[in-house]
Scaffold this motif. Sequence first.
Motif, PDB file in Angstrom:
ATOM      1  N   LEU A 125      -0.691  33.727 -64.322  1.00  0.00           N
ATOM      2  CA  LEU A 125       0.587  33.057 -64.530  1.00  0.00           C
ATOM      3  C   LEU A 125       0.409  31.708 -65.216  1.00  0.00           C
ATOM      4  O   LEU A 125       1.098  31.395 -66.196  1.00  0.00           O
ATOM      5  CB  LEU A 125       1.318  32.888 -63.201  1.00  0.00           C
ATOM      6  CG  LEU A 125       2.685  32.200 -63.271  1.00  0.00           C
ATOM      7  CD1 LEU A 125       3.639  33.014 -64.140  1.00  0.00           C
ATOM      8  CD2 LEU A 125       3.266  32.004 -61.876  1.00  0.00           C
ATOM      9  N   ILE A 126      -0.544  30.897 -64.733  1.00  0.00           N
ATOM     10  CA  ILE A 126      -0.715  29.570 -65.335  1.00  0.00           C
ATOM     11  C   ILE A 126      -1.370  29.662 -66.711  1.00  0.00           C
ATOM     12  O   ILE A 126      -1.221  28.762 -67.531  1.00  0.00           O
ATOM     13  CB  ILE A 126      -1.546  28.660 -64.411  1.00  0.00           C
ATOM     14  CG1 ILE A 126      -2.955  29.222 -64.212  1.00  0.00           C
ATOM     15  CG2 ILE A 126      -0.849  28.445 -63.092  1.00  0.00           C
ATOM     16  CD1 ILE A 126      -3.863  28.286 -63.448  1.00  0.00           C
ATOM     17  N   THR A 127      -2.078  30.751 -66.963  1.00  0.00           N
ATOM     18  CA  THR A 127      -2.656  30.944 -68.300  1.00  0.00           C
ATOM     19  C   THR A 127      -1.587  31.393 -69.288  1.00  0.00           C
ATOM     20  O   THR A 127      -1.532  30.914 -70.429  1.00  0.00           O
ATOM     21  CB  THR A 127      -3.796  31.970 -68.248  1.00  0.00           C
ATOM     22  OG1 THR A 127      -4.797  31.531 -67.323  1.00  0.00           O
ATOM     23  CG2 THR A 127      -4.433  32.133 -69.620  1.00  0.00           C
ATOM     24  N   TYR A 165      -4.700  25.245 -65.349  1.00  0.00           N
ATOM     25  CA  TYR A 165      -5.287  24.239 -64.457  1.00  0.00           C
ATOM     26  C   TYR A 165      -6.813  24.259 -64.490  1.00  0.00           C
ATOM     27  O   TYR A 165      -7.453  23.253 -64.235  1.00  0.00           O
ATOM     28  CB  TYR A 165      -4.809  24.450 -63.016  1.00  0.00           C
ATOM     29  CG  TYR A 165      -3.369  24.084 -62.810  1.00  0.00           C
ATOM     30  CD1 TYR A 165      -2.915  22.800 -63.096  1.00  0.00           C
ATOM     31  CD2 TYR A 165      -2.454  25.015 -62.346  1.00  0.00           C
ATOM     32  CE1 TYR A 165      -1.585  22.455 -62.913  1.00  0.00           C
ATOM     33  CE2 TYR A 165      -1.125  24.675 -62.153  1.00  0.00           C
ATOM     34  CZ  TYR A 165      -0.705  23.393 -62.430  1.00  0.00           C
ATOM     35  OH  TYR A 165       0.607  23.065 -62.248  1.00  0.00           O
ATOM     36  N   GLY A 166      -7.392  25.424 -64.749  1.00  0.00           N
ATOM     37  CA  GLY A 166      -8.844  25.514 -64.760  1.00  0.00           C
ATOM     38  C   GLY A 166      -9.459  25.679 -63.392  1.00  0.00           C
ATOM     39  O   GLY A 166     -10.679  25.567 -63.242  1.00  0.00           O
ATOM     40  N   ASP A 167      -8.650  25.937 -62.354  1.00  0.00           N
ATOM     41  CA  ASP A 167      -9.198  26.132 -61.013  1.00  0.00           C
ATOM     42  C   ASP A 167      -9.884  27.484 -60.881  1.00  0.00           C
ATOM     43  O   ASP A 167     -10.763  27.666 -60.045  1.00  0.00           O
ATOM     44  CB  ASP A 167      -8.096  26.005 -59.962  1.00  0.00           C
ATOM     45  CG  ASP A 167      -6.906  26.900 -60.271  1.00  0.00           C
ATOM     46  OD1 ASP A 167      -6.877  27.473 -61.373  1.00  0.00           O
ATOM     47  OD2 ASP A 167      -6.018  27.017 -59.417  1.00  0.00           O
ATOM     48  N   THR A 168      -9.469  28.459 -61.703  1.00  0.00           N
ATOM     49  CA  THR A 168     -10.111  29.777 -61.722  1.00  0.00           C
ATOM     50  C   THR A 168     -10.495  30.076 -63.166  1.00  0.00           C
ATOM     51  O   THR A 168      -9.633  30.147 -64.035  1.00  0.00           O
ATOM     52  CB  THR A 168      -9.155  30.858 -61.194  1.00  0.00           C
ATOM     53  OG1 THR A 168      -8.726  30.490 -59.877  1.00  0.00           O
ATOM     54  CG2 THR A 168      -9.853  32.197 -61.131  1.00  0.00           C
ATOM     55  N   ILE A 169     -11.769  30.238 -63.416  1.00  0.00           N
ATOM     56  CA  ILE A 169     -12.249  30.449 -64.779  1.00  0.00           C
ATOM     57  C   ILE A 169     -13.075  31.722 -64.839  1.00  0.00           C
ATOM     58  O   ILE A 169     -13.713  32.117 -63.842  1.00  0.00           O
ATOM     59  CB  ILE A 169     -13.097  29.251 -65.264  1.00  0.00           C
ATOM     60  CG1 ILE A 169     -14.308  29.056 -64.333  1.00  0.00           C
ATOM     61  CG2 ILE A 169     -12.251  27.991 -65.338  1.00  0.00           C
ATOM     62  CD1 ILE A 169     -15.253  27.969 -64.799  1.00  0.00           C
ATOM     63  N   PRO A 170     -13.074  32.409 -65.981  1.00  0.00           N
ATOM     64  CA  PRO A 170     -13.880  33.634 -66.109  1.00  0.00           C
ATOM     65  C   PRO A 170     -15.352  33.297 -66.329  1.00  0.00           C
ATOM     66  O   PRO A 170     -15.700  32.366 -67.061  1.00  0.00           O
ATOM     67  CB  PRO A 170     -13.272  34.307 -67.339  1.00  0.00           C
ATOM     68  CG  PRO A 170     -12.704  33.191 -68.144  1.00  0.00           C
ATOM     69  CD  PRO A 170     -12.241  32.157 -67.166  1.00  0.00           C
ATOM     70  N   LEU A 171     -16.214  34.086 -65.691  1.00  0.00           N
ATOM     71  CA  LEU A 171     -17.658  33.905 -65.823  1.00  0.00           C
ATOM     72  C   LEU A 171     -18.325  35.065 -66.545  1.00  0.00           C
ATOM     73  O   LEU A 171     -19.475  34.959 -66.940  1.00  0.00           O
ATOM     74  CB  LEU A 171     -18.298  33.721 -64.445  1.00  0.00           C
ATOM     75  CG  LEU A 171     -17.834  32.501 -63.632  1.00  0.00           C
ATOM     76  CD1 LEU A 171     -18.518  32.485 -62.278  1.00  0.00           C
ATOM     77  CD2 LEU A 171     -18.108  31.215 -64.391  1.00  0.00           C
ATOM     78  N   THR A 172     -17.578  36.155 -66.706  1.00  0.00           N
ATOM     79  CA  THR A 172     -18.143  37.324 -67.359  1.00  0.00           C
ATOM     80  C   THR A 172     -17.517  37.504 -68.741  1.00  0.00           C
ATOM     81  O   THR A 172     -16.478  36.900 -69.062  1.00  0.00           O
ATOM     82  CB  THR A 172     -17.890  38.589 -66.524  1.00  0.00           C
ATOM     83  OG1 THR A 172     -16.481  38.826 -66.453  1.00  0.00           O
ATOM     84  CG2 THR A 172     -18.435  38.414 -65.112  1.00  0.00           C
ATOM     85  N   THR A 173     -18.162  38.340 -69.540  1.00  0.00           N
ATOM     86  CA  THR A 173     -17.642  38.600 -70.886  1.00  0.00           C
ATOM     87  C   THR A 173     -16.270  39.273 -70.827  1.00  0.00           C
ATOM     88  O   THR A 173     -15.350  38.914 -71.576  1.00  0.00           O
ATOM     89  CB  THR A 173     -18.623  39.487 -71.663  1.00  0.00           C
ATOM     90  OG1 THR A 173     -19.896  38.837 -71.713  1.00  0.00           O
ATOM     91  CG2 THR A 173     -18.112  39.738 -73.080  1.00  0.00           C
ATOM     92  N   ALA A 174     -16.125  40.240 -69.915  1.00  0.00           N
ATOM     93  CA  ALA A 174     -14.836  40.935 -69.773  1.00  0.00           C
ATOM     94  C   ALA A 174     -13.750  39.961 -69.334  1.00  0.00           C
ATOM     95  O   ALA A 174     -12.602  40.014 -69.818  1.00  0.00           O
ATOM     96  CB  ALA A 174     -14.971  42.077 -68.772  1.00  0.00           C
TER      97      ALA A 174
END
Length: 431
Positions: free
Chosen positions: A368-370, A376-385
């Motif tokens: 939603l925030i994306t 906010y950057g509180d949850t960021i992706p760590l994998t390529t997918a």
Amino acid sequence: MEGSKEKIILNIGGVRYETYSSTLRTFPGTKLCSLTEPHAPSIYDYDPTTKEFFFDRSAEIFSYVLNYYRTKHFHCPIDTCRSVLEEELTFWEIKETQLASCCWLKLNNKEVQPEGFNVWDENEQTDDQCLIVQTERRDFSWRTRWQPKIWSIFEKPVSSFSAKCLAFVSLLFIVGIVIIFCEESKAQFEFFTANFTSLGYSEVSHDDHEPYYHQAAYLLHLELFCVLWFTFEFSVRFCFCPDKKLFFQNPLNMVDFLSLFPVYIELFVAGQIQRMPSLGLWLGFVRIVYLLKLLKISKLIETPLILRVLCYTLKSILREICILLMILAFETLFFGSLFFYGELLGSHPSYTGELHFTSILVCFWWALITLTTVGYGDTIPLTTAGQVTAALAAVFGMLTIIVPIPIFLVKFKSCYDIAILKQKLKRSKKH
């Protein structure tokens, strides 16, 4: 009678027009009206042989000018250039503001009004008076005689001096109860933070609570004083309201009605609040309705035109807004789920513990925030997918949110231009 039936012949660009002198006298002070004066032949180009005045002007536009003198409604041709029309009107000494509203729109490239705008314009004039319309009654009781006066005093703050004074007093009580609400909220926060722990109630004696109870009782008495005034005001307005159904359809009246309950409920269950402090906390939460009473300040001032047009524009595109929210909700669910499973399937056991999500609901929050481009950057992706999913979500979010904005701006500008033109017409008619 002979003067009113006297005919005048006008030759406008080779086209002859014949009309009565009384018709040209419809609007004194204009050039056509001056043609009816005795010395007009010596001032203007007059042919005594044909007994006609000659003007080398546009015959097409003059036909609308002459029709304006006949009907008092001024319209213009559809394909007329605005500068040409202004030049002709200046020559004939007619103000441009006399044009009908439909022709104002033509001159401003607004040949088609937004659907329902005329209804909005009519409601704008009748919203403040929709409840004051009195039904015809055959009796002449004191209530029938005093109902319009009392209703105007309590409902229309700018109708009289007494209504302004009453509105000022009511405003003081509203500000006072908002201040009391803030003080009560502060006292409750200090009480709960001091006497509650994460494990439950702390062991504090009743004597330690005494300052809080004393302050709460003092604020409660002040709040009761304000609510008694609101009760009196609401009762009078409800008693003298011409239409009870329309009265309760007004959101501000519903706020006034709901704001009467918290303090009375607290007085009724005062003994249980000391045994159940959470009940007082819930009553404090209900008191948020006091803040909504500040909206009544809008009655004391004239709502800006741009704000009224904005409210109408939002109502007119409500269907589009609902569709946009549905699309946004679908994208939130889709990209949130895709991000959740993409991170799980693409994660490596060595850094699984570094993942920033704990459930799919957290991923919905991230989506939603994306999509709304807040990020906010509180949850960021760590994998390529996850990173690919985040990039797609950001792109689709920009398309979903940013693309409809110009459409809304065009709609708003169209409505605002029409409202400005209508305001000018009203102002010119008053003068």
